[in-house]
Write an enzyme that holds these catalytic residues in place. Structure first.
Site, PDB file in Angstrom:
ATOM      1  N   HIS A  61       3.145 -31.703-100.695  1.00 23.46           N
ATOM      2  CA  HIS A  61       4.353 -32.035-101.457  1.00 23.46           C
ATOM      3  C   HIS A  61       5.293 -30.862-101.706  1.00 23.46           C
ATOM      4  O   HIS A  61       6.400 -31.075-102.213  1.00 23.46           O
ATOM      5  CB  HIS A  61       3.971 -32.703-102.777  1.00 23.46           C
ATOM      6  CG  HIS A  61       3.473 -34.096-102.573  1.00 23.46           C
ATOM      7  ND1 HIS A  61       2.196 -34.352-102.144  1.00 23.46           N
ATOM      8  CD2 HIS A  61       4.086 -35.304-102.695  1.00 23.46           C
ATOM      9  CE1 HIS A  61       2.032 -35.662-102.023  1.00 23.46           C
ATOM     10  NE2 HIS A  61       3.158 -36.254-102.344  1.00 23.46           N
ATOM     11  N   ARG A 101       7.282 -46.109-106.730  1.00 17.73           N
ATOM     12  CA  ARG A 101       7.059 -47.076-105.643  1.00 17.73           C
ATOM     13  C   ARG A 101       6.590 -48.349-106.355  1.00 17.73           C
ATOM     14  O   ARG A 101       5.439 -48.448-106.760  1.00 17.73           O
ATOM     15  CB  ARG A 101       5.992 -46.571-104.671  1.00 17.73           C
ATOM     16  CG  ARG A 101       6.359 -45.235-103.998  1.00 17.73           C
ATOM     17  CD  ARG A 101       5.367 -44.906-102.913  1.00 17.73           C
ATOM     18  NE  ARG A 101       5.453 -43.520-102.463  1.00 17.73           N
ATOM     19  CZ  ARG A 101       6.275 -43.076-101.527  1.00 17.73           C
ATOM     20  NH1 ARG A 101       7.109 -43.888-100.936  1.00 17.73           N
ATOM     21  NH2 ARG A 101       6.250 -41.807-101.153  1.00 17.73           N
ATOM     22  N   CYS A 102       7.491 -49.313-106.525  1.00 14.63           N
ATOM     23  CA  CYS A 102       7.240 -50.435-107.433  1.00 14.63           C
ATOM     24  C   CYS A 102       6.688 -51.657-106.693  1.00 14.63           C
ATOM     25  O   CYS A 102       7.418 -52.361-105.988  1.00 14.63           O
ATOM     26  CB  CYS A 102       8.537 -50.789-108.149  1.00 14.63           C
ATOM     27  SG  CYS A 102       8.375 -52.171-109.269  1.00 14.63           S
ATOM     28  N   LYS A 141      -0.489 -12.244 -76.524  1.00 12.85           N
ATOM     29  CA  LYS A 141       0.062 -12.948 -77.705  1.00 12.85           C
ATOM     30  C   LYS A 141      -1.000 -12.981 -78.799  1.00 12.85           C
ATOM     31  O   LYS A 141      -2.168 -13.274 -78.513  1.00 12.85           O
ATOM     32  CB  LYS A 141       0.499 -14.367 -77.318  1.00 12.85           C
ATOM     33  CG  LYS A 141       1.170 -15.131 -78.470  1.00 12.85           C
ATOM     34  CD  LYS A 141       1.800 -16.428 -77.990  1.00 12.85           C
ATOM     35  CE  LYS A 141       2.240 -17.325 -79.119  1.00 12.85           C
ATOM     36  NZ  LYS A 141       3.335 -16.817 -79.938  1.00 12.85           N
ATOM     37  N   THR A 161      28.165 -41.506-109.197  1.00 15.01           N
ATOM     38  CA  THR A 161      28.631 -41.684-110.580  1.00 15.01           C
ATOM     39  C   THR A 161      30.118 -41.369-110.690  1.00 15.01           C
ATOM     40  O   THR A 161      30.908 -42.150-111.233  1.00 15.01           O
ATOM     41  CB  THR A 161      27.818 -40.763-111.528  1.00 15.01           C
ATOM     42  OG1 THR A 161      26.440 -41.054-111.351  1.00 15.01           O
ATOM     43  CG2 THR A 161      28.205 -40.969-112.981  1.00 15.01           C
ATOM     44  N   ARG A 162      30.496 -40.221-110.152  1.00 13.82           N
ATOM     45  CA  ARG A 162      31.901 -39.786-110.286  1.00 13.82           C
ATOM     46  C   ARG A 162      32.835 -40.748-109.551  1.00 13.82           C
ATOM     47  O   ARG A 162      33.923 -41.058-110.031  1.00 13.82           O
ATOM     48  CB  ARG A 162      32.029 -38.364-109.734  1.00 13.82           C
ATOM     49  CG  ARG A 162      31.185 -37.350-110.523  1.00 13.82           C
ATOM     50  CD  ARG A 162      32.052 -36.498-111.441  1.00 13.82           C
ATOM     51  NE  ARG A 162      31.265 -35.786-112.433  1.00 13.82           N
ATOM     52  CZ  ARG A 162      30.826 -34.534-112.301  1.00 13.82           C
ATOM     53  NH1 ARG A 162      31.081 -33.869-111.197  1.00 13.82           N
ATOM     54  NH2 ARG A 162      30.156 -33.959-113.276  1.00 13.82           N
ATOM     55  N   GLU A 204       1.771 -35.558 -90.003  1.00 14.45           N
ATOM     56  CA  GLU A 204       0.727 -36.303 -90.722  1.00 14.45           C
ATOM     57  C   GLU A 204       0.553 -37.696 -90.087  1.00 14.45           C
ATOM     58  O   GLU A 204       1.343 -38.108 -89.255  1.00 14.45           O
ATOM     59  CB  GLU A 204       1.095 -36.447 -92.210  1.00 14.45           C
ATOM     60  CG  GLU A 204       2.288 -37.334 -92.446  1.00 14.45           C
ATOM     61  CD  GLU A 204       2.597 -37.574 -93.920  1.00 14.45           C
ATOM     62  OE1 GLU A 204       1.884 -37.084 -94.802  1.00 14.45           O
ATOM     63  OE2 GLU A 204       3.585 -38.269 -94.176  1.00 14.45           O
ATOM     64  N   GLY A 236      11.777 -49.141 -97.803  1.00 16.45           N
ATOM     65  CA  GLY A 236      11.312 -49.995 -98.904  1.00 16.45           C
ATOM     66  C   GLY A 236      12.458 -50.235 -99.877  1.00 16.45           C
ATOM     67  O   GLY A 236      12.656 -51.346-100.387  1.00 16.45           O
ATOM     68  N   ASP A 243      11.677 -37.562 -94.486  1.00 15.42           N
ATOM     69  CA  ASP A 243      11.035 -37.901 -93.207  1.00 15.42           C
ATOM     70  C   ASP A 243      12.012 -38.103 -92.050  1.00 15.42           C
ATOM     71  O   ASP A 243      11.607 -38.069 -90.893  1.00 15.42           O
ATOM     72  CB  ASP A 243      10.205 -39.190 -93.362  1.00 15.42           C
ATOM     73  CG  ASP A 243       9.146 -39.058 -94.433  1.00 15.42           C
ATOM     74  OD1 ASP A 243       8.622 -37.952 -94.608  1.00 15.42           O
ATOM     75  OD2 ASP A 243       8.843 -40.065 -95.107  1.00 15.42           O
TER      76      ASP A 243
HETATM   77  O1  F6P Z   1       8.354 -40.547 -97.596  1.00 14.89           O
HETATM   78  C1  F6P Z   1       8.196 -39.259 -98.077  1.00 14.89           C
HETATM   79  C2  F6P Z   1       6.758 -38.839 -98.070  1.00 14.89           C
HETATM   80  O2  F6P Z   1       6.679 -37.527 -98.582  1.00 14.89           O
HETATM   81  C3  F6P Z   1       6.034 -38.941 -96.740  1.00 14.89           C
HETATM   82  O3  F6P Z   1       6.315 -37.875 -95.890  1.00 14.89           O
HETATM   83  C4  F6P Z   1       4.607 -38.996 -97.175  1.00 14.89           C
HETATM   84  O4  F6P Z   1       3.825 -39.671 -96.224  1.00 14.89           O
HETATM   85  C5  F6P Z   1       4.667 -39.780 -98.474  1.00 14.89           C
HETATM   86  O5  F6P Z   1       6.013 -39.687 -98.918  1.00 14.89           O
HETATM   87  C6  F6P Z   1       3.764 -39.267 -99.556  1.00 14.89           C
HETATM   88  O6  F6P Z   1       3.879 -40.131-100.637  1.00 14.89           O
HETATM   89  P1  F6P Z   1       3.394 -39.800-102.110  1.00 14.89           P
HETATM   90  O7  F6P Z   1       4.345 -38.816-102.707  1.00 14.89           O
HETATM   91  O8  F6P Z   1       3.445 -41.107-102.799  1.00 14.89           O
HETATM   92  O9  F6P Z   1       2.030 -39.198-102.000  1.00 14.89           O
END
Ligand code: F6P
Length: 356
Positions: free
Chosen positions: A256, A77-78, A218, A29-30, A227, A109, A132
């Site tokens: 998340h 995510r559209c 240990k 923006t700036r 994942e 994307g 990621d």
């Molecule tokens: O791309 C970021 C990310 O957090 C990935 O690590 C994960 O697989 C995906 O998005 C999760 O997506 P959402 O937030 O739509 O569940």
């Protein structure tokens, strides 16, 4: 500095949010305002472009967000934008709002969307933002460092309690099929093992290593798993480890929590530098580019090449796709991919040697 070609430049964030998107949005923006154009904040990514959900920005709109996680522009995510009809609606919105260029922050994307708009006459530049670090054209994506630090803090806590109770914790981290987050976090937490899609997993070796380390007194074990290894892979692995090593094993999916939080210095800095570069390139009349960090330099790459390279690196290019590419392009991609894979493997091998 002014280039009259750009009356208004749109800014959007799309796909999964990432810490550092706000510092990027602020710097964009700036920098746009400094060039004498107007900056248009498009809410909810490409969805906002389709729905005409946007507002003109002034300096104050981006004050006090450099330290804030998430994205103040919101994200989406559209799916509609993947259709020609959706793209045409977005172009109509651009024309109606005098948006002559767009800078889009996000992942692959997002870049596909930017390419589609550029192809149809709206010059776009993409800035890589995702926790990621899975965008092959760049060594670094905005958000990765903050997410890494979050994972490290969480796992350090798990280690404390594992040590008290002589346990193992199998920790699943995000990555969208890429092992960078698992690998770098695994190194930083001293994980006994790091399991990602890029490297074949040897369960027997892991079990033997844990039994030997337990014999050597240990008490705590951390196994970091990326994942997308397969359905309930990490849950099942926790059970298997417990059965085979007789070490009580818990399972944790950080989920998340990894996507939130105040961006680190690294992310604020990279976001600011990448944003500045994106604006400069746009005013130089360049577009259809993705901003990259390569060997410590902020640079750029053609979006179409970057998207092809991403597929090449991930083994997703079909023979037909390859047949359409020039031998020079294939050679360049091969060299870049080999270098990237070797670097990943080298870090993995180091952890194998220094972890117990
Ligand atoms: O791309 C970021 C990310 O957090 C990935 O690590 C994960 O697989 C995906 O998005 C999760 O997506 P959402 O937030 O739509 O569940």
């Amino acid at each position: 500095m002014t280039n009259n070609k750009f009356r208004r430049i749109g800014i959007l964030t799309s796909g999964g949010d990432a810490p550092g998107m706000n510092p990027c949005y602020r710097a964009l923006t700036r920098a746009i305002l400094a060039h004498g154009s107007q900056a248009m904040g498009i809410r909810r990514g490409y969805k906002g472009l389709i729905d005409n959900d946007m507002k003109l920005l002034n300096d104050r709109d981006v004050s006090n967000i450099i330290n804030v996680g998430g994205t103040a522009l919101y994200s989406d995510r559209c799916l509609e934008f993947k259709t020609e009809e959706g793209i045409q609606k977005a172009i109509k919105t651009c024309r109606e709002n005098e948006i002559d260029g767009i800078i889009a922050i996000g992942g692959d994307g997002t870049f596909r969307g930017a390419r589609d708009l550029t192809d149809r006459g709206i010059p776009c530049i993409g800035v890589p933002g995702t926790i990621d670090n899975d965008i092959s054209s760049t060594d670094y994506t905005i958000g990765f460092d903050t997410a890494l630090n979050t994972v490290v803090q969480m796992v350090d806590r798990l280690r404390d309690t594992c040590e008290s109770h002589a346990r193992c914790d199998v920790v699943e981290v995000m990555g969208n099929g890429s092992g960078y987050l698992a690998l770098y976090a695994g190194i930083a937490v001293g994980a006994t093992a790091i399991i990602t899609k890029e490297i074949p997993f040897d369960e027997d070796a892991l079990v033997a290593k844990m039994i030997e380390s337990k014999f050597n007194q240990k008490r705590n074990f951390i196994v970091v798993v990326s994942e997308n290894m397969g359905k309930e892979f990490s849950e099942k692995l926790a059970k298997t480890i417990e059965e085979r090593t007789k070490i009580e094993t818990k399972h944790a999916r950080l989920s998340h929590v990894q996507r939130g939080g105040s961006p680190t210095q690294r992310d604020r800095m990279t976001a600011s530098l990448m944003a500045f570069k994106a604006v400069e390139l746009l005013y130089e009349g360049k577009s259809n580019l993705v901003i990259c960090e390569r060997d410590g330099e902020i640079t750029s790459m053609d979006i179409s090449f970057a998207l092809d390279f991403d597929k090449f690196y991930k083994g997703k290019l079909s023979d037909d796709d390859i047949a359409k590419m020039s031998p020079d392009a294939i050679a360049e991609m091969k060299e870049m991919a080999d270098k990237k894979k070797e670097k990943f493997l080298e870090v993995y091998r180091i952890n194998d040697i220094i972890s117990k």
